[in-house]
Design a protein around this motif. Structure first.
Motif, PDB file in Angstrom:
ATOM      1  N   LEU A 129       0.827  -1.213   0.000  1.00  0.00           N
ATOM      2  CA  LEU A 129       0.000   0.000   0.000  1.00  0.00           C
ATOM      3  C   LEU A 129       0.857   1.257   0.000  1.00  0.00           C
ATOM      4  N   ARG A 184       0.833   4.203  -2.838  1.00  0.00           N
ATOM      5  CA  ARG A 184       0.617   5.614  -2.514  1.00  0.00           C
ATOM      6  C   ARG A 184       1.776   6.476  -2.984  1.00  0.00           C
ATOM      7  N   ARG A 188      -3.932   3.895  -6.003  1.00  0.00           N
ATOM      8  CA  ARG A 188      -4.865   3.395  -4.996  1.00  0.00           C
ATOM      9  C   ARG A 188      -4.807   1.873  -4.964  1.00  0.00           C
ATOM     10  N   THR A 206      -7.118  -1.259  -3.087  1.00  0.00           N
ATOM     11  CA  THR A 206      -8.273  -1.595  -2.265  1.00  0.00           C
ATOM     12  C   THR A 206      -8.403  -3.107  -2.153  1.00  0.00           C
ATOM     13  N   GLY A 211     -11.133  -6.452  -1.130  1.00  0.00           N
ATOM     14  CA  GLY A 211     -12.520  -6.877  -1.033  1.00  0.00           C
ATOM     15  C   GLY A 211     -12.644  -8.328  -1.413  1.00  0.00           C
ATOM     16  N   PHE A 225      -8.010  -7.977  -4.780  1.00  0.00           N
ATOM     17  CA  PHE A 225      -7.255  -6.746  -4.571  1.00  0.00           C
ATOM     18  C   PHE A 225      -7.187  -6.003  -5.895  1.00  0.00           C
TER      19      PHE A 225
END
Length: 468
Positions: free
Chosen positions: A434, A438, A443, A445, A447, A456
């Protein structure tokens, strides 16, 4: 109440103006009422005095017992709208006789005294005056003659004057409104000035200026509030300073510890490589112990390297070295270098040019794919695509997926899910991935895919800005 103004200044002005206007209106109305009552009482006294004088002037010349002519003479002396009675005889003229009430006649007859009563007939106010005629004997004694005089006097003029007083009172109250608004404005300015200063101080504190303070003025509640806010800001500033010191100490410790461990771990790794070369010649128990030591040493080396990387992110010294690369090629090379190309399906529509840091992108791909292989289940897929402004990569697996309680924590440092997703990792891989994303301005994320399994999704700008 949606119509009520929301701003504190407007509400304070409105409240002060309304209170002042209500006070002025109440005072003016009370003054008008008092003046009206006084005017009405004075006029009534004047009318009754006039009637009494008229009756008294003609009484000595009357004959007793009176006849009709005597009653007519008395009525004429009192004036129009008058009724004079004596037993069965009556002398009436004008509107007055029709206005006399039984209550008035009973009060005059029973009390043997002058009585007044206010009535309204046809919208016109009247003052009814009833009085008995008293005879004074030679010896000075007084006795009722049986004659009763009732007369009505129009009060329209007096009511008009009272209405004028009321209108004047309303006008005076209305004229007080601008003055009330001016006084309210001055009061609002004096009250809201310290409130605005506190607001500005709170804004500076929220923006990060922990040294912002407001000087207390006076000794009222706002001054007490200012002192309390200053004390709170001082406490927050001290707490933040202590927290920064602890964070700096923690980062320094992690960086120093990982750096100090790097040299002995490198030596230990070299020894473990030699041990690995000779492990096959060892006894089974010794060989198993050697392989366990080799695996744990490699894990310790990775932990030290990850801690050093995390410390660079925390210190803000992590640099981005961008170059023109093909995302599809970079992903396949990352998987091939780790021997995962036959275990991970890669779907790409074609070349996907992007300016990015090749080494850091390799770390992101390795962490996402490795996480799917270790904690998920086959098939593990990497789908690539692009939009005009960015490229994206989707990593999915066929495992049980991420629990709802785990989703907010997957990128936290040293966090690991339940037993269904445990493994040999140190809990820093996704956090480092991550941070690298950045650093690119992208980005990442987490889920679950529609068909099950973790998902991902990585988004990277096509042209990341290089940092030094």
């Amino acid at each position: 109440m949606r119509w009520w103004p929301r701003g504190l200044r407007v509400r304070l002005l409105a409240a002060c103006a309304l209170v002042a206007f209500a006070a002025a209106g109440a005072a003016a109305w009370a003054g008008a009422e008092s003046a009206g009552d006084a005017l009405l009482a004075s006029h009534g006294q004047q009318l009754t005095r006039t009637v009494t004088d008229q009756v008294g002037a003609v009484t000595p010349s009357l004959s007793y017992p009176p006849d009709q002519a005597t009653l007519d003479r008395l009525r004429a002396a009192v004036g129009g709208d008058t009724l004079v009675t004596y037993r069965g005889l009556r002398s009436a003229a004008g509107t007055g006789p029709g206005l006399v009430t039984p209550e008035l006649r009973d009060a005059v007859r029973d009390g043997n005294r002058l009585v007044t009563q206010r009535v309204v007939a046809g919208g016109t106010p009247w003052l009814l005056i009833g009085t008995p005629v008293v005879i004074t004997a030679v010896d000075g004694t007084r006795r009722p003659s049986g004659i009763e005089v009732y007369t009505a006097r129009d009060l329209t003029g007096v009511d008009g004057r009272i209405d004028d007083l009321t209108r004047s009172a309303i006008g005076a109250a209305a004229l007080s409104l601008p003055l009330a608004a001016l006084l309210a404005l001055l009061a609002a300015r004096s009250v809201l000035r310290p409130v605005r200063e506190l607001r500005d101080t709170a804004g500076r504190l929220a923006a990060g200026d922990l040294g912002a303070r407001t000087a207390p003025v006076g000794a009222d509640e706002l001054a007490d509030l200012t002192v309390t806010i200053n004390e709170m800001a001082g406490s927050v500033q001290a707490s933040m300073a202590a927290m920064r010191r602890m964070q700096a100490d923690a980062r320094r410790f992690a960086a120093d510890a990982s750096h100090e461990l790097r040299t002995p771990l490198s030596t230990l790794t070299a020894v473990m490589e030699v041990l690995a070369d000779t492990a096959d010649d060892m006894e089974p128990d010794a060989r198993e112990s050697a392989r366990l030591a080799i695996a744990e040493t490699r894990r310790l080396v990775r932990l030290a390297e990850d801690l050093m990387e995390v410390s660079r992110f925390d210190a803000g010294t992590a640099a981005l070295r961008v170059e023109e690369i093909d995302l599809a090629v970079a992903v396949r090379e990352s998987l091939r270098a780790r021997g995962w190309l036959d275990r991970v399906e890669v779907e790409a529509p074609g070349p996907l040019p992007v300016r990015a840091d090749r080494r850091r992108l390799d770390v992101v791909v390795a962490n996402l794919a490795g996480n799917a292989l270790r904690h998920g289940g086959p098939p593990v897929r990497v789908r690539l695509g692009a939009t005009p402004g960015e490229v994206w990569a989707e990593v999915t697996d066929g495992g049980p997926g991420l629990a709802a309680s785990a989703l907010p924590h997957v990128f936290e440092r040293f966090w690991k899910a339940g037993s269904s997703r445990t493994g040999p990792g140190n809990g820093l891989g996704l956090a480092i991935a991550l941070e690298n994303v950045r650093l690119h301005g992208g980005r990442l994320t987490a889920g679950n895919a529609d068909g099950g399994g973790a998902r991902f999704l990585l988004h990277l700008p096509r042209d990341a800005q290089e940092t030094r």
